[in-house]
Design a protein around this motif. Sequence first.
Motif, short mmCIF file in Angstrom:
data_model
loop_
_atom_site.label_atom_id
_atom_site.label_comp_id
_atom_site.label_asym_id
_atom_site.label_seq_id
_atom_site.Cartn_x
_atom_site.Cartn_y
_atom_site.Cartn_z
N GLY A 14 -0.34 23.76 5.36
CA GLY A 14 -1.16 24.52 6.31
C GLY A 14 -2.40 23.74 6.70
N SER A 16 -3.19 22.00 9.52
CA SER A 16 -3.51 21.66 10.92
C SER A 16 -4.83 22.24 11.39
CB SER A 16 -2.37 22.13 11.84
OG SER A 16 -2.25 23.53 11.79
N GLN A 17 -5.32 23.29 10.74
CA GLN A 17 -6.60 23.88 11.18
C GLN A 17 -7.25 24.60 10.00
OE1 GLN A 17 -5.05 26.65 14.21
NE2 GLN A 17 -5.55 28.33 12.84
N LEU A 19 -9.12 26.07 6.85
CA LEU A 19 -9.43 25.61 5.50
C LEU A 19 -8.58 24.41 5.09
CD1 LEU A 19 -9.77 29.08 3.69
CD2 LEU A 19 -11.47 27.79 4.99
N ARG A 39 3.03 23.81 10.87
CA ARG A 39 4.09 23.90 11.90
C ARG A 39 3.74 23.10 13.15
NH1 ARG A 39 3.97 30.13 12.22
NH2 ARG A 39 1.81 29.44 12.15
N ASP A 65 7.64 24.59 8.13
CA ASP A 65 7.27 26.00 7.98
C ASP A 65 7.25 26.31 6.48
OD1 ASP A 65 7.27 28.82 7.76
OD2 ASP A 65 8.09 28.99 9.78
N ALA A 66 6.10 26.76 5.99
CA ALA A 66 5.93 26.98 4.55
C ALA A 66 6.88 28.06 4.01
CB ALA A 66 4.48 27.36 4.25
N ASN A 92 -1.42 26.22 0.72
CA ASN A 92 -2.19 26.97 1.71
C ASN A 92 -1.27 27.28 2.88
OD1 ASN A 92 -4.59 27.82 3.27
ND2 ASN A 92 -4.19 25.96 4.45
N ALA A 93 -1.51 28.40 3.54
CA ALA A 93 -0.79 28.74 4.77
C ALA A 93 -1.59 29.82 5.45
CB ALA A 93 0.63 29.22 4.47
N GLY A 94 -1.14 30.27 6.59
CA GLY A 94 -1.85 31.34 7.28
C GLY A 94 -1.83 32.62 6.46
N SER A 143 -6.12 31.31 -1.99
CA SER A 143 -5.71 32.70 -1.78
C SER A 143 -6.82 33.42 -1.03
CB SER A 143 -5.36 33.36 -3.11
OG SER A 143 -6.51 33.44 -3.94
N ARG A 161 -1.09 38.63 -2.95
CA ARG A 161 -1.83 37.52 -3.56
C ARG A 161 -2.09 37.73 -5.05
NH1 ARG A 161 -3.44 34.12 0.71
NH2 ARG A 161 -4.13 35.13 2.61
N THR A 190 -14.98 33.32 5.82
CA THR A 190 -15.26 31.94 6.18
C THR A 190 -14.90 31.73 7.65
OG1 THR A 190 -14.54 31.40 3.94
CG2 THR A 190 -14.87 29.55 5.44
N THR A 192 -13.31 30.65 10.48
CA THR A 192 -12.11 29.93 10.97
C THR A 192 -11.41 30.83 12.00
OG1 THR A 192 -10.57 30.92 9.40
CG2 THR A 192 -11.69 28.92 8.66
N ARG A 194 -8.63 32.25 11.69
CA ARG A 194 -8.08 33.40 10.96
C ARG A 194 -9.11 34.54 10.93
NH1 ARG A 194 -4.59 36.92 8.42
NH2 ARG A 194 -5.41 37.63 6.44
P1 NAD Z 1 -6.03 29.61 9.77
O1 NAD Z 1 -5.14 30.62 10.41
O2 NAD Z 1 -7.20 29.09 10.54
O3 NAD Z 1 -5.16 28.34 9.31
C1 NAD Z 1 -3.94 28.52 8.64
C2 NAD Z 1 -3.18 27.21 8.53
O4 NAD Z 1 -1.90 27.48 8.00
C3 NAD Z 1 -2.95 26.53 9.87
O5 NAD Z 1 -2.96 25.13 9.68
C4 NAD Z 1 -1.56 27.00 10.25
O6 NAD Z 1 -0.91 26.11 11.11
C5 NAD Z 1 -0.91 27.02 8.90
N1 NAD Z 1 0.23 27.92 8.84
C6 NAD Z 1 0.30 29.21 9.23
N2 NAD Z 1 1.54 29.68 9.03
C7 NAD Z 1 2.27 28.65 8.52
C8 NAD Z 1 3.61 28.51 8.13
N3 NAD Z 1 4.48 29.51 8.23
N4 NAD Z 1 4.00 27.32 7.65
C9 NAD Z 1 3.16 26.27 7.55
N5 NAD Z 1 1.86 26.35 7.91
C10 NAD Z 1 1.44 27.53 8.39
O7 NAD Z 1 -6.46 30.26 8.40
P2 NAD Z 1 -7.67 29.86 7.41
O8 NAD Z 1 -8.86 30.68 7.73
O9 NAD Z 1 -7.77 28.41 7.31
O10 NAD Z 1 -7.10 30.48 6.05
C11 NAD Z 1 -6.25 29.77 5.17
C12 NAD Z 1 -5.83 30.73 4.08
O11 NAD Z 1 -6.99 31.29 3.44
C13 NAD Z 1 -5.05 31.94 4.65
O12 NAD Z 1 -4.07 32.32 3.74
C14 NAD Z 1 -6.12 33.00 4.75
O13 NAD Z 1 -5.62 34.31 4.71
C15 NAD Z 1 -6.95 32.68 3.52
N6 NAD Z 1 -8.30 33.24 3.61
C16 NAD Z 1 -9.10 32.94 4.66
C17 NAD Z 1 -10.35 33.54 4.73
C18 NAD Z 1 -11.30 33.27 5.89
O14 NAD Z 1 -12.31 33.98 5.98
N7 NAD Z 1 -11.03 32.31 6.75
C19 NAD Z 1 -10.77 34.43 3.73
C20 NAD Z 1 -9.93 34.70 2.68
C21 NAD Z 1 -8.67 34.10 2.63
#
Ligand code: NAD
Length: 262
Positions: A14, A16-17, A19, A39, A65-66, A92-94, A143, A161, A190, A192, A194
């Motif tokens: 995960g 590409s963008q 965290l 992806r 795809d994770a 990590n993933a979405g 997580s 989770r 955080t 992002t 998401r």
């Molecule tokens: P984001 O949506 O900005 O990035 C998610 C990354 O995962 C991207 O690179 C995307 O391409 C990749 N991804 C999504 N689905 C995928 C799949 N099926 N296969 C492979 N890659 C895949 O999210 P983020 O804010 O970077 O969050 C990362 C993780 O941390 C998520 O699980 C999110 O729920 C969790 N999280 C985020 C926050 C926040 O505030 N940003 C808070 C708590 C938890």
Amino acid sequence: METGLRNRVALISGASQGLGRATAAAFAAEGAHLTLCARNEQALSQLASELRERFGVQVHYQSCDARDRTAIETFVRNSHELYGRLDVCVTNAGGPPAKQFLETTQADWEDAFALNLRSAVDLARAVIPHMQRQHWGRIITISSITVKQPQPQLVLSNAIRAGVMGLVRTLANDFGKDGITVNNVGPGYTATARLLELAERRAAATGKTNQEIEQTWIGQIPVGRLGKPEEIAGTIVWLASEAASFITGQTILVDGGMYQGL
Ligand code: NAD
């Protein structure tokens, strides 16, 4: 701080963008070589070029795809063939969609399980034999604060989770003797893409604006602001470093003090 990560190989899913991307950049800054998946191959390609140029490290990437176990196995196998070792694995993933319990479908539950728990299982299963042979490894799951403090409209994350924590604790117990530590990082709010999606969902559900939703969140965070992706990445790099070699089986929240438990 000397992290001892120069020339180590870090796998990040995960990436590409958000965290994952910030984590890739933080490992590259420490001189670690990278193997990245997500992806979106175009975004990975751009990131790989940027990190090679800035930090002079090797970067392999693969569209994957994770949720697809075979794709994960192929990605890990290719990565090991390329580098001859795998030292760090950041799972990590979405995140799953923000929904109330009665809005969720069977497909939502199966998808959240595949994305947020099974992907960590599959990555761990694929990397651990390599780490055992090296007698050194770091597995770090990303997580959420939901593992300690369930959040409204995030029932999928709140429920699925918790399984990641059980996995992390078990792997820490089973593989500590092989020189492998396994820890979990739980981000709070955080900034992002998401989080923006989450703000939009909450705004639509409550009739408030995105800004009002963001201010409500900030009001729950003692440091008075949202987190930055680099702050989550810094904690992950530290957990992978030699400085954290006696820490395993733990969840570390990076949430600006939001979690109120003792
Ligand atoms: P984001 O949506 O900005 O990035 C998610 C990354 O995962 C991207 O690179 C995307 O391409 C990749 N991804 C999504 N689905 C995928 C799949 N099926 N296969 C492979 N890659 C895949 O999210 P983020 O804010 O970077 O969050 C990362 C993780 O941390 C998520 O699980 C999110 O729920 C969790 N999280 C985020 C926050 C926040 O505030 N940003 C808070 C708590 C938890």
